[in-house]
Motif scaffolding. Structure first.
Motif, PDB file in Angstrom:
ATOM      1  N   THR A 460       0.206  -3.980  -4.946  1.00 32.90           N
ATOM      2  CA  THR A 460       1.261  -4.951  -4.651  1.00 32.90           C
ATOM      3  C   THR A 460       1.271  -5.403  -3.201  1.00 32.90           C
ATOM      4  OG1 THR A 460       2.828  -3.139  -4.269  1.00 32.90           O
ATOM      5  CG2 THR A 460       2.770  -4.112  -6.482  1.00 32.90           C
ATOM      6  N   ASP A 461       0.645  -4.627  -2.304  1.00 40.42           N
ATOM      7  CA  ASP A 461       0.612  -5.032  -0.895  1.00 40.42           C
ATOM      8  C   ASP A 461      -0.602  -4.407  -0.220  1.00 40.42           C
ATOM      9  OD1 ASP A 461       1.349  -6.316   1.385  1.00 40.42           O
ATOM     10  OD2 ASP A 461       3.115  -5.084   1.805  1.00 40.42           O
ATOM     11  N   TYR A 462      -1.151  -5.113   0.741  1.00 41.43           N
ATOM     12  CA  TYR A 462      -2.352  -4.664   1.451  1.00 41.43           C
ATOM     13  C   TYR A 462      -2.206  -5.117   2.897  1.00 41.43           C
ATOM     14  CZ  TYR A 462      -7.343  -4.576   2.794  1.00 41.43           C
ATOM     15  OH  TYR A 462      -8.542  -4.356   3.424  1.00 41.43           O
ATOM     16  N   LYS A 463      -2.136  -4.167   3.822  1.00 39.86           N
ATOM     17  CA  LYS A 463      -1.916  -4.501   5.228  1.00 39.86           C
ATOM     18  C   LYS A 463      -2.999  -3.850   6.085  1.00 39.86           C
ATOM     19  CE  LYS A 463       3.107  -4.657   4.635  1.00 39.86           C
ATOM     20  NZ  LYS A 463       4.388  -3.989   4.979  1.00 39.86           N
ATOM     21  N   LEU A 480      -2.934   0.044   5.046  1.00 30.40           N
ATOM     22  CA  LEU A 480      -1.850   0.557   4.204  1.00 30.40           C
ATOM     23  C   LEU A 480      -1.853  -0.214   2.884  1.00 30.40           C
ATOM     24  CD1 LEU A 480       1.073   0.949   6.759  1.00 30.40           C
ATOM     25  CD2 LEU A 480       0.017   2.781   5.465  1.00 30.40           C
ATOM     26  N   ILE A 481      -1.876   0.516   1.792  1.00 35.38           N
ATOM     27  CA  ILE A 481      -1.883  -0.098   0.466  1.00 35.38           C
ATOM     28  C   ILE A 481      -0.657   0.365  -0.307  1.00 35.38           C
ATOM     29  CG2 ILE A 481      -3.025  -0.015  -1.785  1.00 35.38           C
ATOM     30  CD1 ILE A 481      -5.676  -0.130  -0.386  1.00 35.38           C
ATOM     31  N   GLU A 482       0.017  -0.575  -0.929  1.00 35.43           N
ATOM     32  CA  GLU A 482       1.147  -0.246  -1.798  1.00 35.43           C
ATOM     33  C   GLU A 482       0.743  -0.545  -3.236  1.00 35.43           C
ATOM     34  OE1 GLU A 482       5.153  -2.507  -2.450  1.00 35.43           O
ATOM     35  OE2 GLU A 482       5.454  -1.093  -0.784  1.00 35.43           O
ATOM     36  N   SER A 483       1.004   0.402  -4.133  1.00 32.35           N
ATOM     37  CA  SER A 483       0.632   0.266  -5.536  1.00 32.35           C
ATOM     38  C   SER A 483       1.832   0.558  -6.420  1.00 32.35           C
ATOM     39  CB  SER A 483      -0.507   1.222  -5.893  1.00 32.35           C
ATOM     40  OG  SER A 483      -1.608   1.058  -5.024  1.00 32.35           O
ATOM     41  N   THR A 484       1.754   0.110  -7.664  1.00 31.56           N
ATOM     42  CA  THR A 484       2.833   0.368  -8.612  1.00 31.56           C
ATOM     43  C   THR A 484       2.267   0.502 -10.019  1.00 31.56           C
ATOM     44  OG1 THR A 484       4.973  -0.427  -9.441  1.00 31.56           O
ATOM     45  CG2 THR A 484       3.282  -2.069  -9.063  1.00 31.56           C
ATOM     46  N   ASN A 485       3.018   1.198 -10.879  1.00 31.34           N
ATOM     47  CA  ASN A 485       2.660   1.287 -12.300  1.00 31.34           C
ATOM     48  C   ASN A 485       3.804   0.751 -13.157  1.00 31.34           C
ATOM     49  OD1 ASN A 485       4.565   3.260 -11.991  1.00 31.34           O
ATOM     50  ND2 ASN A 485       3.297   4.944 -12.734  1.00 31.34           N
ATOM     51  N   PHE A 486       4.626  -0.129 -12.551  1.00 29.58           N
ATOM     52  CA  PHE A 486       5.786  -0.767 -13.189  1.00 29.58           C
ATOM     53  C   PHE A 486       6.989   0.179 -13.284  1.00 29.58           C
ATOM     54  CE2 PHE A 486       2.040  -2.922 -14.970  1.00 29.58           C
ATOM     55  CZ  PHE A 486       2.282  -4.195 -14.517  1.00 29.58           C
ATOM     56  N   LYS A 487       6.785   1.463 -12.972  1.00 24.71           N
ATOM     57  CA  LYS A 487       7.895   2.414 -12.968  1.00 24.71           C
ATOM     58  C   LYS A 487       8.145   2.930 -11.555  1.00 24.71           C
ATOM     59  CE  LYS A 487       5.887   4.953 -16.063  1.00 24.71           C
ATOM     60  NZ  LYS A 487       5.579   6.063 -16.995  1.00 24.71           N
ATOM     61  N   ASP A 488       7.070   3.266 -10.847  1.00 22.53           N
ATOM     62  CA  ASP A 488       7.165   3.816  -9.504  1.00 22.53           C
ATOM     63  C   ASP A 488       6.287   3.010  -8.555  1.00 22.53           C
ATOM     64  OD1 ASP A 488       8.788   6.159 -10.238  1.00 22.53           O
ATOM     65  OD2 ASP A 488       6.980   6.791 -11.308  1.00 22.53           O
ATOM     66  N   TRP A 504     -11.220   1.639   1.293  1.00 22.06           N
ATOM     67  CA  TRP A 504     -11.696   2.501   0.215  1.00 22.06           C
ATOM     68  C   TRP A 504     -10.937   3.829   0.207  1.00 22.06           C
ATOM     69  CZ3 TRP A 504     -13.924   2.582  -4.220  1.00 22.06           C
ATOM     70  CH2 TRP A 504     -14.594   3.712  -4.701  1.00 22.06           C
ATOM     71  N   GLU A 505     -10.727   4.388   1.386  1.00 19.92           N
ATOM     72  CA  GLU A 505      -9.992   5.644   1.482  1.00 19.92           C
ATOM     73  C   GLU A 505      -8.577   5.500   0.925  1.00 19.92           C
ATOM     74  OE1 GLU A 505      -8.525   8.866   4.910  1.00 19.92           O
ATOM     75  OE2 GLU A 505      -9.725   7.119   5.469  1.00 19.92           O
ATOM     76  N   ALA A 506      -7.904   4.410   1.287  1.00 15.37           N
ATOM     77  CA  ALA A 506      -6.549   4.179   0.788  1.00 15.37           C
ATOM     78  C   ALA A 506      -6.552   3.920  -0.719  1.00 15.37           C
ATOM     79  CB  ALA A 506      -5.914   3.006   1.537  1.00 15.37           C
ATOM     80  N   LEU A 507      -7.574   3.204  -1.221  1.00 11.30           N
ATOM     81  CA  LEU A 507      -7.673   2.939  -2.658  1.00 11.30           C
ATOM     82  C   LEU A 507      -7.869   4.225  -3.458  1.00 11.30           C
ATOM     83  CD1 LEU A 507      -9.917  -0.266  -2.860  1.00 11.30           C
ATOM     84  CD2 LEU A 507      -7.592  -0.028  -3.770  1.00 11.30           C
ATOM     85  N   VAL A 508      -8.774   5.076  -2.984  1.00  9.66           N
ATOM     86  CA  VAL A 508      -9.041   6.329  -3.681  1.00  9.66           C
ATOM     87  C   VAL A 508      -7.790   7.203  -3.702  1.00  9.66           C
ATOM     88  CG1 VAL A 508     -10.366   8.476  -3.597  1.00  9.66           C
ATOM     89  CG2 VAL A 508     -11.519   6.293  -3.240  1.00  9.66           C
ATOM     90  N   ASP A 509      -7.078   7.270  -2.573  1.00  4.85           N
ATOM     91  CA  ASP A 509      -5.829   8.043  -2.529  1.00  4.85           C
ATOM     92  C   ASP A 509      -4.809   7.488  -3.520  1.00  4.85           C
ATOM     93  OD1 ASP A 509      -6.565   9.936  -0.703  1.00  4.85           O
ATOM     94  OD2 ASP A 509      -5.140   9.327   0.854  1.00  4.85           O
ATOM     95  N   SER A 510      -4.752   6.170  -3.646  1.00  5.84           N
ATOM     96  CA  SER A 510      -3.798   5.555  -4.566  1.00  5.84           C
ATOM     97  C   SER A 510      -4.063   5.974  -6.001  1.00  5.84           C
ATOM     98  CB  SER A 510      -3.871   4.032  -4.444  1.00  5.84           C
ATOM     99  OG  SER A 510      -3.011   3.418  -5.379  1.00  5.84           O
ATOM    100  N   ILE A 511      -5.345   5.959  -6.402  1.00  5.27           N
ATOM    101  CA  ILE A 511      -5.700   6.360  -7.766  1.00  5.27           C
ATOM    102  C   ILE A 511      -5.462   7.858  -7.958  1.00  5.27           C
ATOM    103  CG2 ILE A 511      -7.567   6.523  -9.436  1.00  5.27           C
ATOM    104  CD1 ILE A 511      -6.596   3.688  -8.998  1.00  5.27           C
TER     105      ILE A 511
END
Length: 537
Positions: A460-463, A480-488, A504-511
């Motif tokens: 949802t956001d990428y800075k 900084l990456i912001e992610s959501t699963n429609f609940k959290d 890539w580091e932020a993406l892997v942490d998100s998953i």
């Protein structure tokens, strides 16, 4: 019994005059339902004759069974005319709203300069317009525009305008600090005199040009006003309107007045954040009561104290307004911060153990390198789980490769990712509209066959923040990456002198973070979770 205060919300009218705020008719309907559930007494929907959007809103909202009084906004009739001939008043009375707010001039300077009419004609405009609305069967409210400036310039005329509104049968006479330049002491003094001289229910409408809209509203209530007008999150023209998210809890929790029920007050944070999302305006993190940092604690001494008793550094219980306490971890963190955060996650932590001191040192070292965990709670949680044995490596990244090609002016990206999941090596290739998007697509493609719930996760956001400006394009960056699963919603961080590596580091942490809680998802079998190491042993 506490004194009741009438709450008049003008987010859908005055709030939309704020820069950058544009609401569709559908948006306004959604917000009206939230405001009604919050328990406000009036919802001002806009001017039913000014534009097609407001016309549609008033048409659609008639079908809703709102507890609040839907209110239409307009102005007094035109000079040297009649109410019956005024098309705006006609739209107002045909809007289907239960109440109408009419704005009228109370400052002689405005009468002469803006309206270019006589003082006597302006008084007639106020009286006749309010009487016309009331005779149509609607409740009539009078917004005394520029009242405080008008009072200071010519108190006799300003009070005469209020008297005309009272004679016409206005249900509320609302004193407006339209330019937002009046001070709290002046507000208190002037409202006190009005309450004594005008035998009618008095309200207050303030603007925030001196950062005093909330203070001025409270001063007016102290002086005897019993009706407040404002907006959610303080939206409004120029510097905004009085912020109901600060006024309502202050009146109710600190001053002993009654605005909404306790249960409704407990939804305030959710309402504020919902409306900010609909308006597409980021809420300030430090907004009182409802901001994300309103009850956040960073200093080690503070955290140590709130773990003993939250009253040491919190003026109210966050749950009273639907917010929650947060403990931030950074280079300023002490052991108490780490313990509080780990306990919040259900991890077993030895307060006196070497591990906690090692974690603190690790965090401080990472922050020195440029990491920032205040805005990346998910990365922090992963770090703590890794340190205290609360997580397992669900998947391992073996390698990745990116190709960016410019073919006749069209730039495309392709990513190749090799991942090991449950002992099986997976090799995927994916395209994207940029290298980060291609990497994201390739990683999801590799994991989705094992974890179907990944389909519901989206960014949802990428800075990107440059940390060493002097190094120009070779500078270290923080992503900084912001992610959501429609609940959290969660945030992760990566740092590197290579923006792709940081991303890539932020993406892997998100998953990784998303997969921690995926054992709660009904669409993933326990057997699959067991196979992939998501069930704690």
């Amino acid at each position: 019994m506490s004194t009741p205060i009438c709450i008049f919300d003008t987010t859908l009218r005055d709030g939309t005059q704020g820069e950058g705020i544009s609401l569709t008719a559908e948006d306004k309907v959604k917000i009206a339902l939230k405001l009604d559930a919050l328990g406000v007494h009036y919802i001002e929907g806009g001017n039913p004759g000014s534009n097609s959007k407001d016309i549609e809103f008033f048409r659609r909202v008639r079908e809703l069974k709102l507890q609040a009084k839907l209110t239409a906004f307009g102005s007094t009739r035109r000079k040297n005319s009649s109410c019956e001939q005024d098309i705006n008043l006609k739209h107002l009375t045909e809007s289907g709203a239960r109440a109408a707010t009419l704005v009228g001039k109370t400052w002689d300077f405005h009468v002469h300069t803006a309206l270019q009419t006589t003082l006597e004609e302006n008084l007639a405009m106020i009286h006749e317009s309010l009487a016309f609305v009331k005779n149509s069967g609607m409740e009539a409210l009078f917004d005394a525009e520029h009242f405080f400036d008008g009072y200071k310039a010519n108190p006799e005329y300003a009070l005469a305008a209020l008297s005309k509104a009272k004679e016409a049968g206005a249900a509320w006479i609302v004193l407006c600090d339209t330019n937002g330049g009046t001070l709290p002491g002046e507000i208190n003094e002037i409202v006190s005199r009005v309450v004594k001289e005008i035998d009618a229910p008095i309200g207050i409408h303030t603007h925030n040009d001196c950062e005093l809209a909330v203070a001025n509203t409270l001063a007016a209530i102290t002086a005897g006003a019993r009706h407040i007008q404002g907006t959610i999150n303080g939206y409004g023209e120029r510097c905004g309107n009085a912020n109901l998210c600060s006024i309502i809890p202050t009146l109710q929790l600190k001053m002993g007045y009654s605005c909404v029920t306790g249960e409704q007050l407990g939804t305030l944070t959710g309402v504020a954040r919902y409306i900010s999302e609909i308006a597409n305006v980021n809420m300030p993190v430090n907004q009182p009561y409802v901001g994300n940092a309103a009850f956040a604690h960073k200093g080690g001494i503070h955290v140590s104290a709130i773990m003993k008793d939250s009253k040491t550094y919190e003026h109210i219980e966050p749950s009273l307004v639907g917010n929650k306490q947060r403990v931030l971890v950074s280079e300023l963190a002490g052991q108490s911060n780490i313990l509080s955060k780990a306990q919040e996650m259900g991890l077993e932590v030895n307060a006196e153990g070497m591990k906690s001191r090692e974690v603190i040192d690790r965090i401080k070292d990472l922050e020195h390198q440029g990491y920032q965990f205040e805005g990346a709670d998910a990365s922090l949680e992963l770090l703590l789980r890794d340190a205290y044995g609360g997580s397992e490596q669900v998947f391992t990244i073996n390698s990745f490769k990116i190709t960016v090609e410019n073919n006749e002016g069209r730039v495309s990206s392709e990513a190749i990712v090799k991942v090991t999941v449950a002992g099986e090596q997976v090799y995927t290739v994916a395209n994207g509209n940029g290298p980060v998007n291609a990497l994201d697509n390739a990683l999801r493609k590799a994991l989705v066959q094992f974890f179907p719930g990944i389909r519901d996760i989206h960014l949802t956001d990428y800075k990107v923040r440059v940390l060493d400006e002097k190094d120009a394009t070779a500078a270290k960056v923080r992503v900084l990456i912001e992610s959501t699963n429609f609940k959290d919603t969660w945030s992760t961080v990566g740092v590197s002198s290579n923006v792709i590596e940081a991303s890539w580091e932020a993406l892997v942490d998100s998953i990784r973070y998303a997969l921690i809680g995926m054992d709660k998802d009904e669409d993933i079998s326990p057997e699959l979770l067991q196979t992939n190491g998501l069930v704690n042993h």
